[in-house]
Design an enzyme around this catalytic site. Sequence first.
Site, PDB file in Angstrom:
ATOM      1  N   SER A 190      45.669 -15.288  -6.037  1.00 39.65           N
ATOM      2  CA  SER A 190      45.596 -13.860  -6.352  1.00 39.65           C
ATOM      3  C   SER A 190      46.240 -13.617  -7.719  1.00 39.65           C
ATOM      4  O   SER A 190      46.772 -14.538  -8.340  1.00 39.65           O
ATOM      5  CB  SER A 190      46.317 -13.045  -5.278  1.00 39.65           C
ATOM      6  N   LYS A 191      46.181 -12.377  -8.146  1.00 40.67           N
ATOM      7  CA  LYS A 191      46.738 -11.952  -9.436  1.00 40.67           C
ATOM      8  C   LYS A 191      48.178 -12.437  -9.630  1.00 40.67           C
ATOM      9  O   LYS A 191      48.601 -12.713 -10.746  1.00 40.67           O
ATOM     10  CB  LYS A 191      46.737 -10.415  -9.518  1.00 40.67           C
ATOM     11  N   ARG A 192      48.912 -12.490  -8.527  1.00 42.83           N
ATOM     12  CA  ARG A 192      50.317 -12.915  -8.596  1.00 42.83           C
ATOM     13  C   ARG A 192      50.464 -14.275  -9.270  1.00 42.83           C
ATOM     14  O   ARG A 192      51.498 -14.603  -9.822  1.00 42.83           O
ATOM     15  CB  ARG A 192      50.884 -13.055  -7.174  1.00 42.83           C
ATOM     16  N   GLY A 225      48.994 -15.466 -11.800  1.00 43.48           N
ATOM     17  CA  GLY A 225      48.651 -15.522 -13.226  1.00 43.48           C
ATOM     18  C   GLY A 225      47.215 -15.098 -13.456  1.00 43.48           C
ATOM     19  O   GLY A 225      46.648 -14.347 -12.660  1.00 43.48           O
TER      20      GLY A 225
END
Length: 493
Positions: A256-258, A260
């Site tokens: 996920s976006k977390r 990077g």
Amino acid sequence: MSMDAVRVRFAPSPTGYLHIGGARTALYDWLLARKTGGQFILRIEDTDRNRFVPDAVDDIKASLRWMGLTWDEGPEAGGTAGPYFQSERLDLYQKYAEELVQAGKAYYCFCSPERLAEMRKKQEEAKAASGYDRHCRELSPEEIEEHRAAGEPYVIRFKVPRTGKTKVRDELRGEMVFDHGTLDDFVILKSDGYPTYHLASVVDDHLMGISHVIRGEEWIISLPRHFLLYEAFGWQPPTFVHLPIFLSPDGKGKLSKRHGATGVREFKEKGYLPEALVNFLLLLGWHPSTDEEVFTLEEAAEAFSVERISTSPVSFSLDKLDWYNGIYLRRLSHEELAQRCLPFLQKDGLLPDPCPPERFAYLVRLMPLIQERIKLLSEISQAVGYFLQEEIEPPEPALIIGKKGTPEETVTILQETVAVIEALTDFGEENLEQTLRALADRLALKPGRVFMPIRVAVTGQAATPGLFELLAALGKQKVLNRLQQAITVLRKG
Ligand code: GLU
């Protein structure tokens, strides 16, 4: 699977920028189309008006093109199966939804949002199965007429058989069976006349003659609904291929976006080459029959096959992507590498846009010095900035002097260097090396002791390409100016 020419589609929803998951789907679509001499279609699924992101379509098109995944039919390309924006096909979905209503396979539902909310609340309280309670499924023709005459908004729902099961097939997983008890009467047409994903996807895949639907594994839950729709229409379903999910680099969960960058555009901006991203995504879910890991798009189209797509989740490792980037960076010709670096240098104000030919030629001249040294195109400004700038920031005295040197000795070294360099007419690499080694001998110093202050003085950095090649590339005047600047800094300090 037969290798007849396929028709595949990439069907992104413009609710955000192109994600690497979508990019992998598009890549596999493209490869299968190229391999079989088939067609790759781009279809924009813009039926969710609340989540529409205005520049998403441009980003999707630009990102696909950047990766080399051009489409045969779709926006801009045209084609006989268009329009390729679902928002321009609303009359078709309405027609097919009505057809199912006429055939008794779908029905109008007039339930208000309040009633549905109430229903959900009761289901939760009773811990009962969720889903529409079929309240409107058995309305009589008169009741329907009454609601319609009163101008009440309605949706059209699909009548899932109350009992029984639906068998679906995925090319990689084989047959899967879904009990109808787990499905509710899902909406196919919304009250604003827009279709839901299920209806639009099935109608379009059929009308566009899609032979293979390739998409992420998260869509498997939609498969029974899609098969039910195909059956209700009396249409032959395409072949479905669901791709494995991406795990985060630590393998502990979904990417996920977390973790990077996940957007293609972000990878581009970070300085990854499209060749590297493509090769990396190719092997994230597909494995070749040999140990070969490096594939250009053309080689991949040759080697690709659906059978070798994996079903187990794949870990997303940035180290591997970096490794690929190094490989493709080193494969580029100097001219090509300079071309790819140019936008990064322009963005950082190190070269003008447009770039005059003589400045570009100089950039090309610098490429052999840094080709082995950069991992990402975005590192180029740091790597060649001191060549392109007329002047550099005066380096810190401590950096010029180095750990073991003294200010006095360093000033002497630099002054002596100025003297020998001023006398040079041949500013080539070899002559520079001879001259400076001779200087070190004369001063009875180790070559490194002499070279380091020169390096820092002319570049501002301690880690650089080879000293003689960089001096030659900088040119005599810049070298002399910067040596003088360093001497001044040391005298002040
Ligand atoms: N519009 C869907 C998406 O955004 C397409 C899913 C499919 O390929 O059927 O992923």
